[in-house]
Design a protein around this motif. Sequence first.
Motif, mmCIF file in Angstrom:
data_model
loop_
_atom_site.group_PDB
_atom_site.id
_atom_site.type_symbol
_atom_site.label_atom_id
_atom_site.label_comp_id
_atom_site.label_asym_id
_atom_site.label_seq_id
_atom_site.Cartn_x
_atom_site.Cartn_y
_atom_site.Cartn_z
ATOM 1 N N UNK A 43 0.846 -1.197 0.000
ATOM 2 C CA UNK A 43 0.000 0.000 0.000
ATOM 3 C C UNK A 43 0.878 1.242 0.000
ATOM 4 N N UNK A 44 1.882 1.252 0.855
ATOM 5 C CA UNK A 44 2.695 2.453 1.017
ATOM 6 C C UNK A 44 3.663 2.666 -0.120
ATOM 7 N N UNK A 45 3.979 1.618 -0.841
ATOM 8 C CA UNK A 45 5.012 1.725 -1.869
ATOM 9 C C UNK A 45 6.271 1.087 -1.326
ATOM 10 N N UNK A 71 -8.377 -3.969 0.473
ATOM 11 C CA UNK A 71 -8.024 -2.561 0.286
ATOM 12 C C UNK A 71 -6.770 -2.445 -0.578
ATOM 13 N N UNK A 72 -5.825 -3.340 -0.330
ATOM 14 C CA UNK A 72 -4.586 -3.346 -1.113
ATOM 15 C C UNK A 72 -4.895 -3.495 -2.605
ATOM 16 N N UNK A 73 -5.745 -4.464 -2.926
ATOM 17 C CA UNK A 73 -6.090 -4.691 -4.335
ATOM 18 C C UNK A 73 -6.695 -3.434 -4.943
ATOM 19 N N UNK A 74 -7.590 -2.787 -4.182
ATOM 20 C CA UNK A 74 -8.229 -1.578 -4.682
ATOM 21 C C UNK A 74 -7.192 -0.488 -4.955
ATOM 22 N N UNK A 75 -6.281 -0.288 -4.004
ATOM 23 C CA UNK A 75 -5.285 0.788 -4.172
ATOM 24 C C UNK A 75 -4.363 0.496 -5.353
ATOM 25 N N UNK A 76 -3.938 -0.749 -5.460
ATOM 26 C CA UNK A 76 -3.009 -1.081 -6.547
ATOM 27 C C UNK A 76 -3.668 -0.941 -7.910
ATOM 28 N N UNK A 114 -5.463 1.507 -8.789
ATOM 29 C CA UNK A 114 -5.337 2.898 -9.228
ATOM 30 C C UNK A 114 -3.913 3.419 -9.152
ATOM 31 N N UNK A 115 -3.135 2.920 -8.197
ATOM 32 C CA UNK A 115 -1.746 3.369 -8.084
ATOM 33 C C UNK A 115 -0.834 2.150 -8.002
ATOM 34 N N UNK A 116 -0.410 1.625 -9.150
ATOM 35 C CA UNK A 116 0.357 0.377 -9.166
ATOM 36 C C UNK A 116 1.668 0.465 -8.387
#
Lengths: 290, 264
Positions: free
Chosen positions: A230-232, A269-274, A276-278
């Motif tokens: 999530x954080x990168x 949540x991780x899947x959702x974030x990735x 939009x922001x891979x």
Amino acid sequence: MTNLLQFLITGILVGGVYALIALGLVLIYKSSRVFNFAQGDLVMLGGFVTWTLLAQFGLPLWASLPVALVLAWMVGLLVERLALRPLIGQPILAAVMVTLALSYFFKGFTILLWSAYRRVFPELVPTAPVKLGEIVLSQHLLWTFVVSVLAFGLLTIFFWRTKTGLLMRAAAEDHQVAQSMGISVKGVFALTWSIAAMVATLGGLLLGSINGVDPTLGAIGLKAFPAVLVGGLESIPGAMIGGLTVGIVEGLAAGLIDPSLGEIAPFLVLLLILLFKPEGLFGLKRIERV
Amino acid sequence: MLALKNVEVVYSDVILVLRGVSLQVGQGNIVALLGSNGAGKTTTLKAISGLLSTELGRVTAGSIQLDGVRIDRKAPEEIVKLGIVQIMEGRRVLEHLTVEENLLVGAHLCRNPAQVRRDLEMVYSYFPALTGLRHRTSGYLSGGEQQMLVIGRALMARPRLMLLDEPSLGLAPLLVQEIFRIIKRINVDEKTSILLVEQNAMAALAIADYGYVMDNGRVVLDGPAEKLRDNEDIKEFYLGLSDLGQRKSYREVKHYKRRKRWLA
């Protein structure tokens, strides 16, 4: 409403520990592009070591913590020297597989040395909960959070304000350039693994003081994976935000919806974030000049 | 100062890239190393700086000496400590670091903060264009600025010998001129010896004292720069000009190949 706040704050406090473990992952990934699957097991190992010092040798906390950290430092050096240095210049995947092997090695080693049942830490902080209005917080969690944040702050200052930190960031970016400027990349790797092992030991102490340690504690690494993603993977502040996010999501999902959802929710949540922001929320974008 | 004697380099234990290269760089000199693609110029530089080891290359025969001390078995970080810094081809800035951080990385061996500050000012005086960009992320600089930055970064290490790999690559002619002028100034003012690898033979020979021409892993021609500038073969091989300064016909190209083979 009180419930919501209670779960939220507990989530944040637990997230602090996740962040600390995520930090270890980020450090190693930053400097060597290796995803360390053994980070959770380093936490477990650190937990057992501090337990031994505290409970078996009966040392006070102020003495056991430095000893445990020095031991962790040496574990880091050994791992770099014996397991990873031969793989410099080999494909990254080989090194990643070695961390998987290390993960099993640490588990087996711990069971051999300490056997598999749960060990409970002596009381380090009072167990009486703190009341904030209607919200009840365990002192353990509060202290854990404070220590996590402090460790985080110290390491951030180390990376952005000291020369060694600068050299580590340089080596993280391009090994060959770092070498051409006379930076010892091996030295940087050894230093990163040592710091990661020390951070893990601190995490082991904090988690152990809450629930005790047993070999399944290594699975805590699974909580840190969504946190770093999530954080990168390269971002130190990202590890903090990621850890807190995982803690909050887990706390809220488990408390408000269903306790068994707590484990899965961070990954959703991780899947959702990735999506939009891979590169994660704060990961480095590859700089491409047009 | 630097002397290579019959250096042989093998990659991955099988690929022979340098077949006995000998060359010398004198104190305070600029030496140009010319040759076509794949001649072994970059490999020669990496053999000197020790960076070969990161690419599975090894010096298998011959020796590399700095002031009489063998350095071909040393690690790159030791060689930097001895005062040799390589500036790799392709403007390898540390992209996510700022300009000033890049420069400070170059100065990491210096223990005296006051000296580091003086050196920073020195680099900014050589490359005024970088002054205003101090806090810029270096990955977003233009190609010319990045080339200046990597030269500046090497300068921060206060090297006795700089190994410069293709500083003109992909830069506009005016910028190339400027960079070469600065390289010459560094050589004169800081007394830094320079071993310069270039495709742009005329630009390199204009500032060099001595030149070597490599082909197929060997040195095939060497001499003082002014001699090489007037050398008919160099003119032919690098500028495609015959005696009359006209473009060549295919017949003459065959002649060129024959001559080149003879030289090799």
